[in-house]
Motif scaffolding. Sequence first.
Motif, PDB file in Angstrom:
ATOM      1  N   ALA A  57     -49.259  13.761  42.397  1.00 20.05           N
ATOM      2  CA  ALA A  57     -48.030  14.459  42.796  1.00 20.05           C
ATOM      3  C   ALA A  57     -48.354  15.849  43.328  1.00 20.05           C
ATOM      4  N   THR A  58     -48.833  15.899  44.564  1.00 21.75           N
ATOM      5  CA  THR A  58     -49.247  17.162  45.171  1.00 21.75           C
ATOM      6  C   THR A  58     -48.262  17.667  46.218  1.00 21.75           C
ATOM      7  N   LYS A  59     -47.337  16.820  46.655  1.00 14.28           N
ATOM      8  CA  LYS A  59     -46.369  17.228  47.670  1.00 14.28           C
ATOM      9  C   LYS A  59     -45.189  17.939  47.007  1.00 14.28           C
ATOM     10  N   GLU A  60     -44.547  18.819  47.767  1.00  8.05           N
ATOM     11  CA  GLU A  60     -43.379  19.536  47.251  1.00  8.05           C
ATOM     12  C   GLU A  60     -42.233  18.564  46.986  1.00  8.05           C
ATOM     13  N   LYS A  61     -41.094  19.090  46.564  1.00  2.06           N
ATOM     14  CA  LYS A  61     -39.935  18.281  46.239  1.00  2.06           C
ATOM     15  C   LYS A  61     -39.595  17.325  47.389  1.00  2.06           C
TER      16      LYS A  61
END
Length: 82
Positions: A57-61
């Motif tokens: 989970a490295t991407k923003e919202k």
Amino acid sequence: MPRKIREELENQPRFFGTCIFYDLDKDQCGIHAVRPEICRMFGFHKDLVCFRKPELATKEKATLKEAPVGYLSIDITWKSFQ
């Protein structure tokens, strides 16, 4: 969805909040090839973290293009398709 696959998924015991299309016996998505946008994003955005691999989970919202219609297994159940 083929009747046999639907019946297999429909007859599996469900934990509250488990997607109705998640195949608990095979530990995989039962509709992977046609899964909704939110499912394709799951696990890769900070607000959609998977407990199995939180490091992904490295991407923003997540920003959805599709309007949500409810939660599978809470708002939408197999009874919704009868």
